[in-house]
Design a protein around this motif. Structure first.
Motif, short mmCIF file in Angstrom:
data_model
loop_
_atom_site.label_atom_id
_atom_site.label_comp_id
_atom_site.label_asym_id
_atom_site.label_seq_id
_atom_site.Cartn_x
_atom_site.Cartn_y
_atom_site.Cartn_z
N UNK A 74 0.86 -1.17 0.00
CA UNK A 74 0.00 0.00 0.00
C UNK A 74 0.90 1.23 0.00
N UNK A 75 1.51 1.47 -1.17
CA UNK A 75 2.45 2.57 -1.28
C UNK A 75 1.88 3.76 -2.04
N UNK A 76 0.79 3.52 -2.77
CA UNK A 76 0.19 4.63 -3.51
C UNK A 76 -1.30 4.40 -3.67
N UNK A 96 1.90 7.61 2.00
CA UNK A 96 1.35 6.95 0.82
C UNK A 96 1.30 7.95 -0.33
N UNK A 97 1.92 7.59 -1.45
CA UNK A 97 1.95 8.48 -2.61
C UNK A 97 0.56 8.57 -3.24
N UNK A 120 -4.19 -2.16 -7.93
CA UNK A 120 -4.45 -0.76 -7.61
C UNK A 120 -5.38 -0.61 -6.41
N UNK A 121 -5.27 0.55 -5.76
CA UNK A 121 -6.23 0.98 -4.75
C UNK A 121 -6.81 2.29 -5.26
N UNK A 122 -8.12 2.33 -5.38
CA UNK A 122 -8.81 3.45 -6.01
C UNK A 122 -9.69 4.17 -4.99
N UNK A 123 -9.62 5.49 -5.00
CA UNK A 123 -10.46 6.32 -4.14
C UNK A 123 -11.52 6.97 -5.02
#
Length: 375
Positions: A74-76, A96-97, A120-123
């Motif tokens: 979980x870096x970005x 977190x970038x 990916x992690x999406x907001x």
């Protein structure tokens, strides 16, 4: 007719005194029961883990820690270029970038998300309480690939489809909708959150804010009060919660207020006021609503696009006439906090439509806007 329109909510002294007296005698076990009662009133799915915390930032910090505990990299995170710095801040402060995907005004709200994969992690976020702006099928397909979606439902909290948006985690800042000075939801669709300790905010932080809101109530009703006496306390409270939000619990007075809140009336008053505004906008030149009105919407504000040359002048003209229209969103007070690039930051203006105001108040607001736009 009220003395001014817009800006911070207020709380009359009698209500504050009554709630404060009740709060003093409530034990911690009772607070836990009250939280469960509030969650039941929202008809939240029992299969999901929902926590009530101090603020939206507290909720996001809780989500971040939970994702990190899964041993997943979980870096970005990918976030919309048009959003409040308070959404970005918890990620930035946890190292977190943030990568931004474009959100702009192009004859309405327009967003572009490039190809996503399951790493990916999406907001995602709701905007102003109108329709969900993402392609639901694409977001669901991304989740099936293993991607994680964190959804900020703050602006869509009162819509009927609030619980039917694709997400793995969902957060809601409750402070945006009424006089509560703290309160947020952190929701996890599958499984339970890891332990995240919570403690009450110190009374010296909370009490001056409530006293300031009570003074503002007297002022709004015509009392002979210098605005500085309450604006200073309000400003200091917001400066404090900008930097101190981790591991904090909702204050008991806010929780009592949420339990007494008439969500149906709140929803209908906002819809009626927003409809009134949209009808008036049809005849006002050079102001374009970002969304069309529908009865499914429960607007936080009615956002309009104004030319960059006129937006700030209109906002100042309205303030000179005691109508305070916010822009979404202002610059961050956090040094070096990243910010996305969007033309909406310089063009958007939020028209006030909330439950505090009558039809005559909305007419006053729109008459002033029309006067300015026709000069």
């Amino acid at each position: 007719m009220l003395r001014e329109i817009g800006s911070e909510y207020w709380l009359d002294k009698m209500t504050y005194s009554r709630l404060n007296e009740r709060a003093q005698g409530i034990a911690e076990a009772t607070v836990s029961d009250m939280k469960e009662d509030y969650k039941k009133r929202l008809h939240l799915p029992e299969s999901e883990d929902t926590r009530i915390v101090f603020s939206g930032r507290t909720a996001l910090d809780m989500v971040i820690q939970d994702i990190k505990s899964s041993h997943r990299p979980f870096n970005n995170i990918r976030m919309p270029s048009y959003c409040c710095y308070s959404m970005v801040q918890p990620f930035y402060e946890r190292g977190i970038a943030v990568e931004f995907y474009p959100v702009n005004y192009i004859d309405g709200m327009h967003l572009e998300i490039e190809m996503l994969d399951g790493r990916d992690i999406l907001f995602t976020t709701d905007y102003f309480g109108y329709a969900y702006t993402y392609e639901r099928d694409s977001i669901e397909a991304f989740r099936k690939q293993g991607g994680i979606v964190i959804h900020d439902a703050t602006h869509g909290f009162l819509r009927d489809d609030f619980l039917h948006i694709p997400y793995d985690y969902q957060i809601v800042s409750l402070r945006k909708w009424s006089s509560v000075i703290s309160g947020a939801l952190a929701m996890k669709k599958n499984g339970d959150f890891i332990p995240y300790s919570l403690e009450k905010a110190a009374g010296e932080r909370i009490d001056p804010m409530y006293r300031s809101l009570a003074l503002k109530s007297d002022y709004i009703q015509g009392g002979d009060i210098d605005k500085k006496t309450f604006n200073t306390g309000i400003r200091q409270y917001h400066e404090c919660i900008d930097s101190q939000y981790r591991h904090l619990d909702i204050d008991t007075i806010s929780l009592l207020m949420l339990l007494e809140e008439d969500r149906i009336t709140l929803r209908e008053r906002r819809r009626d006021n927003a409809k009134h505004i949209h009808e008036r906008l049809r005849s006002i030149p050079n102001l374009k609503p970002l969304f069309s009105f529908s009865r499914e919407a429960v607007p936080l504000n009615v956002p309009v696009a104004v030319s960059e040359r006129k937006r700030d002048k209109l906002q100042r003209f309205m303030a000179d006439n005691d109508v305070f229209l916010p822009v979404h969103w202002g610059d961050s007070s956090i040094v070096d906090c990243p910010k996305g690039d969007s033309n909406l930051y310089s063009r958007e203006l939020s028209l006030v439509c909330d439950q505090r105001y009558s039809s005559s108040d909305i007419t006053r607001e729109m008459d002033l806007i029309e006067t300015f736009m026709r000069t």
